[in-house]
Enzyme design. Structure first.
Site, PDB file in Angstrom:
ATOM      1  N   CYS A  29       2.629  -5.325  -6.509  1.00 31.23           N
ATOM      2  CA  CYS A  29       1.614  -5.242  -7.564  1.00 31.23           C
ATOM      3  C   CYS A  29       0.738  -4.008  -7.395  1.00 31.23           C
ATOM      4  O   CYS A  29      -0.194  -4.003  -6.576  1.00 31.23           O
ATOM      5  CB  CYS A  29       0.752  -6.511  -7.547  1.00 31.23           C
ATOM      6  SG  CYS A  29      -0.539  -6.469  -8.789  1.00 31.23           S
ATOM      7  N   CYS A  37      -2.984  -4.610  -8.261  1.00 32.96           N
ATOM      8  CA  CYS A  37      -3.765  -5.346  -7.253  1.00 32.96           C
ATOM      9  C   CYS A  37      -4.042  -4.478  -6.024  1.00 32.96           C
ATOM     10  O   CYS A  37      -5.128  -4.514  -5.475  1.00 32.96           O
ATOM     11  CB  CYS A  37      -3.019  -6.588  -6.761  1.00 32.96           C
ATOM     12  SG  CYS A  37      -2.105  -7.483  -7.989  1.00 32.96           S
ATOM     13  N   ASP A  38      -3.046  -3.735  -5.582  1.00 28.80           N
ATOM     14  CA  ASP A  38      -3.132  -3.098  -4.259  1.00 28.80           C
ATOM     15  C   ASP A  38      -3.236  -1.578  -4.287  1.00 28.80           C
ATOM     16  O   ASP A  38      -3.496  -0.973  -3.253  1.00 28.80           O
ATOM     17  CB  ASP A  38      -1.891  -3.487  -3.429  1.00 28.80           C
ATOM     18  CG  ASP A  38      -1.791  -4.997  -3.255  1.00 28.80           C
ATOM     19  OD1 ASP A  38      -2.848  -5.647  -3.202  1.00 28.80           O
ATOM     20  OD2 ASP A  38      -0.664  -5.521  -3.188  1.00 28.80           O
TER      21      ASP A  38
END
Ligand code: NAP
Length: 304
Positions: A134, A137-138
């Site tokens: 992701c 997200c990261d």
């Protein structure tokens, strides 16, 4: 055991499941939506959505938040719980979860897809330590660093675009020379100056002690391998169905997708399939939303 008998239980809180909830609640059916991880589904992890009618551009997370809020405002009940089984052998269907059992008249399965893994040694150990599925997200953890994206579809290209704005460089590794992603996104990527391409290539090793330090990439045409030092690898090589819970009650195709047409009817009366989890030609946000509407309408008809 929850004593309430719901009209409809929806399994899966992505675009298809949430749209089904909106339609079912607008028909005044009682609805419980069960989701095992986070409401909103895969689209929440998409940096940008530019092909949903009515939105020139919207963040994936904002899109899923809006859909969740809409379903909630209409009175959908939500539980974060993992469905393990569905029983169809009595008057009502019983949905069994990690934490309880729920009864209902009809079930809509909208379980979506799970990330395909590379299956390489160290993939699991280094996930969360430089390996991610992701970018949204990261990605921010790797600001100013050299990173790589594996895959050639819309997710991979979207991730590479997103990461190119915050990372020093992005190496895109894809097993063919042509991208599967749409031309518009691919052209946008081509215009970026900090993207390196490793085409006709596959990632064949992941190395690092505490964190990912390098990946080994093998060119399938020349047979040559090389190591590339990266702080992160974002794996975007597609998705697989996660229909284990219903494999004994509805027919699945050879790929593990639920056999259901545009009407979302499965081989089991009262069980409907919506979105990416069913056999279909085009898996998009628009087709997931269409399925949610069709499945809810079919379930309402079944109950009435
Ligand atoms: P996808 O379209 O299935 O693409 C997966 C990519 O990974 C392909 O390039 C594929 O290569 C490669 N791949 C598959 N298995 C592999 C393996 N074992 N090893 C190495 N590479 C492998 O998946 P996706 O990009 O996640 O997209 C899923 C669906 O969501 C698609 O329908 C896509 O259009 C849609 N989506 C849409 C948007 C948008 O419109 N904004 C954004 C994201 C996703 P090949 O090309 O050689 O098969």
């Amino acid at each position: 055991m929850n004593e309430k008998i719901y009209d409809i239980i929806i399994v899966g809180g992505g675009c298809a499941g949430l749209t089904a909830a909106v339609y079912a609640r607008r028909a005044e059916k009682s609805v419980l939506l069960l989701e095992k991880s986070a409401f909103g589904g895969q689209i929440a992890y998409s940096p940008e959505v530019e092909n949903f009618p009515g939105f020139t551009k919207i963040g994936g997370l904002e899109f899923s938040d809006r859909l969740y809020s809409q379903a909630k405002a209409l009175g959908t009940e939500f539980e974060l719980d993992n469905v393990t089984d569905i029983k169809t052998d009595s008057e009502y269907k019983t949905v069994i979860t990690d934490y309880g059992e729920y009864k209902c008249r009809a079930v809509i399965i909208a379980t979506g897809l799970a990330h395909r893994k590379t299956g390489l040694e160290n993939e699991k150990r280094l996930t969360g330590h430089g390996i991610s599925y992701c970018a949204v997200c990261d990605g921010a953890f790797f600001r100013g660093k050299d990173v790589a994206v594996y895959g050639g579809g819309n997710t991979a290209v979207g991730d590479a675009l997103f990461l190119s704005d915050i990372c020093k460089s992005v190496t895109v590794i894809h097993r063919r020379a042509e991208f599967r992603a749409d031309l518009y996104s691919t052209e946008k990527l081509r215009a970026k100056t900090n993207i390196h391409y490793e085409l006709n290539s596959e990632v064949c090793a992941l190395s690092g002690d505490e964190r990912l330090q390098k990946i080994t990439v093998r060119n399938k045409q020349t047979g040559e391998s090389k190591d590339i030092s990266v702080s992160a690898l974002f794996i975007a090589i597609g998705f697989l169905p996660q229909n284990e819970i219903c494999k004994n009650i509805v027919a699945l195709d050879d790929g593990g997708f639920i056999k259901a047409g545009e009407d979302c009817l499965t081989s089991c009366p009262g069980i409907f399939a919506a979105g990416d989890c069913r056999t279909k030609a085009l898996r998009q946000l628009t087709t997931a939303a269409a399925d949610g509407a069709s499945a809810a309408t079919a379930a309402i008809r079944y109950i009435d």
